[in-house]
Design an enzyme around this catalytic site. Structure first.
Site, short mmCIF file in Angstrom:
data_model
loop_
_atom_site.label_atom_id
_atom_site.label_comp_id
_atom_site.label_asym_id
_atom_site.label_seq_id
_atom_site.Cartn_x
_atom_site.Cartn_y
_atom_site.Cartn_z
N GLN A 148 -2.10 -0.76 3.00
CA GLN A 148 -3.51 -0.42 2.73
C GLN A 148 -4.41 -0.88 3.88
O GLN A 148 -5.59 -1.19 3.66
CB GLN A 148 -3.95 -1.03 1.40
N SER A 149 -3.89 -0.89 5.09
CA SER A 149 -4.68 -1.34 6.25
C SER A 149 -5.86 -0.40 6.52
O SER A 149 -5.69 0.81 6.72
CB SER A 149 -3.77 -1.39 7.48
#
Ligand code: PLP
Length: 338
Positions: free
Chosen positions: A87-88
């Site tokens: 989920q960067s």
């Protein structure tokens, strides 16, 4: 540019000579959270809206990428590689920037490929990034191999530092600190808070503050425990602020105790929400209609609210929360927010 802005930029004119890719819609607004200030009975709370930098749902990585990708383009590279969590936000903004600039993008994301793409990961795919799931290698350990493979097939790869936090990335936040100074009278500010995780935001804002001789307290809320790292996160920020200062020939050396980092809110570890964080996310959503994210800004904002509730901040001054973005991951954490 107005006079004040001109005067401020001269404090670091070398910034204007670095190659830059235009990616953001800047300046981002500074707003007053009047409802929230009233509810908390605290000082005036301001917010710098870097969640609205404009590139693909915004966030702080946009400012860093302007300098980093400016460098990549100047060097004639055609492919960018970076790494991060699934989920960067950094990877999502890199993928969007690459799409805009016509660069091929490779993302190395820790863990296994999930059955369903969601949040930032869904957007990475939409921007046409090549996604490599790197299992337990979560910090870009596989990058050197990929660089070699890409070179063999005729690519000219450019590796972007974890979180975009190198000297060039920090330059984006020196500029951001200057931008803030053109937007308000910082003499009224007692504190600035933000989420600090790979250090580029922190290093850049520290340098801007010191070049402009501002007196507010600039405190990063540390997000992860930095387990398994060889140096503490504070030392990492300290190294980065000094290497950025010498990269820009600023002749200023920073002492470690100038890095203000609050480690008091990370006990549950990276990406694990506390009750206070959930409450802070809901409080801001319900009082101001503004979204925080479950990993970074939720934690940092909860920390600021906690300090206001404990009456640890002067009531007659203003405090500013630097919103660094991240809302796309709300959807991936939907089960943990409410
Ligand atoms: C990356 C990120 C941060 C941390 O910024 P650093 O410069 O890496 O310390 C904070 N908030 C959000 C939403 C981010 O994506």
């Amino acid at each position: 540019m107005n006079c004040k802005a001109d005067f401020i930029m001269q404090k670091c004119s070398i910034l204007q000579h670095l190659p830059k890719a235009k990616l953001g819609y800047l300046p981002t607004p500074v707003i007053k959270l009047e409802n929230l200030s009233r509810i908390l009975g605290g000082p005036d709370i301001l917010m710098k809206r870097d969640d609205l930098t404009g590139l693909a749902l915004g966030g702080n990585k946009t400012r860093k990428l302007e300098y980093i990708l400016g460098d990549a383009l100047k060097k004639g590279r055609d492919t960018v590689i970076t790494a991060g969590a699934q989920q960067s936000n950094h990877c999502r903004q890199t993928a969007a920037a690459a799409a805009k600039l016509g660069l091929e993008c490779h993302l190395l994301l820790g863990g296994e490929q999930p059955v369903k793409l969601n949040g930032n990961l869904l957007l990475d795919e939409l921007f046409g990034a090549h996604i490599h799931f790197t299992k337990e290698n979560r910090k870009g350990e596989d990058i050197p191999n990929l660089v070699e493979t890409l070179k063999l097939s005729g690519h000219k790869p450019y590796v972007i530092h974890y979180g975009g936090s190198n000297e060039l990335g920090a330059c984006g936040f020196i500029e951001a600190g200057f931008e803030l100074a053109t937007q308000l009278d910082v003499k009224n500010l007692s504190h600035v808070f933000f989420a600090s995780s790979s250090g580029g935001t922190h290093a850049g804002l520290m340098i801007a503050k010191s070049l402009l001789k501002h007196n507010y307290e600039l405190t990063g809320i540390q997000i992860d425990k930095a387990e398994g790292e060889t140096i503490s996160f504070k030392h990492h920020v300290h190294k980065l602020v000094n290497s950025t200062s010498s990269f820009l020939n600023l002749q200023q050396n920073y002492a470690i105790n100038e890095v203000l980092l609050d480690k008091g809110y990370l006990e549950t570890g990276y990406g694990v929400l506390t009750e206070q964080e959930k409450e802070a996310i809901q409080l801001l959503a319900k009082s101001e209609g503004i979204l925080l994210d479950p990993v970074y800004t939720g934690r940092a904002f909860a920390a600021m609210v906690d300090k206001i509730q404990k009456r640890a901040l002067p009531i007659d001054k203003q405090v500013l929360f630097w919103h660094t973005g991240g809302a796309p991951s709300l959807f991936a954490y939907s089960g943990a927010i409410l």
